[in-house]
Design a protein around this motif. Structure first.
Motif: not given
Length: 299
Positions: A26-54
């Motif tokens: 259980p602990m390992a799967r929760i950690v995996i989810c937290v890490v993956l969500f943070i990575v995807l969230n930050r990546s999506a945020s950077a991509l959206v920022h780059a695509l919407t500039q201007g």
């Protein structure tokens, strides 16, 4: 050890010890989810920022950004957890479960309406006008669909479900409710009381609802309808977020009754009605003997 019937996942007996602890626990799967969500969230945020500039911003821009950087990462994280880590079909999201979303929408609308109705009877809620031009679509996408689906995936599909597997139902209810309340602590107008109220009235209610029904769409529907009706129908701030409602309203009286600037969720009326619903669900769980004991007490 026999699997507890209500659990969606139990580590296969043939799993190697290293994988049992580093991947499947259980602990390992929760950690995996937290890490993956943070990575995807930050990546999506950077991509959206780059695509919407201007690009020119529209009224829909914040809603679309929210869906891209919050909802989509939550869905992808859960898909990875279920299909790659747990290697199972998600019964909690099976096609036969999706009609539950309509039942959840109805229940959420009725429950929030009951809260508003009691506030009106007590002289706290007042309708001062009607706004047919309310900007309802962004609210539907963010507070309704986005929060309803995304938060239920993370807090019930991941946190409650996996903690219940390891520590049992009581611990899962407590931990998921506390985290759910804490997640709203940074909202506008939030106080220690509003966070505690969210944890007790919503965290416990949604956790028990998932435990009894084992259906994420049911929780998603109730959550979405509660948020949408509160903000867009009745014109009450949703967890501190400003509302643009069809009904233009005000609330008077002490904050413990009206909920203050945070909204009706910080009202003792919402707390009492949600606790009644939670008590009914708990009684049903006790009658069914469905409460899951900690893993070390299961045979």
């Amino acid at each position: 050890m026999n699997a507890t019937p209500s659990l969606a996942y139990v580590t296969p007996a043939a799993t190697p010890p290293w994988k049992r602890w580093l991947v499947c626990s259980p602990m390992a799967r929760i950690v995996i989810c937290v890490v993956l969500f943070i990575v995807l969230n930050r990546s999506a945020s950077a991509l959206v920022h780059a695509l919407t500039q201007g690009m020119a911003k529209t009224a829909m821009s914040p809603a679309l950004v929210y869906l891209a950087v919050a909802l989509l990462p939550a869905i992808l994280t859960y898909a990875f957890l279920v299909r790659v880590v747990e290697r199972r079909r998600p019964a909690e999201l099976a096609p036969r479960r999706w009609p539950d979303a309509l039942r959840g929408l109805l229940a959420g609308g009725l429950l929030l309406s009951a809260v508003v109705g009691v506030l009106w009877l007590l002289g706290s809620y007042h309708v001062t006008g009607f706004n047919p031009r309310a900007n309802w679509l962004p609210a539907l996408l963010v507070a309704g669909i986005g929060a309803g689906i995304g938060e239920e995936i993370l807090f019930r599909g991941v946190l409650f479900r996996i903690v219940e597997e390891g520590l049992g139902t009581w611990a899962a209810l407590l931990i998921s409710a506390l985290f759910f309340g804490f997640a709203h602590a940074g909202n506008p107008g939030a106080t220690a009381w509003s966070s505690a109220a969210i944890a007790i009235e919503a965290g416990l209610l949604f956790g028990l609802l998932y435990h009894v029904a084992r259906s994420l769409p049911l929780c998603m529907g109730l959550h979405a309808a509660w948020n949408f009706c509160q903000g867009t129908v009745y014109g009450i701030p949703v967890s501190g977020m400003k509302a643009d409602g069809w009904l233009v309203s005000t609330r008077t009286g002490p904050d413990w009754l009206s909920g203050g600037v945070f909204g009706a969720e910080a009202s003792v009326v919402a707390l009492a009605l949600c606790l009644l619903c939670s008590a009914a669900l708990l009684a049903l769980a006790l009658r069914r003997h469905s409460l899951v004991p900690p893993s070390w007490r299961r045979r």
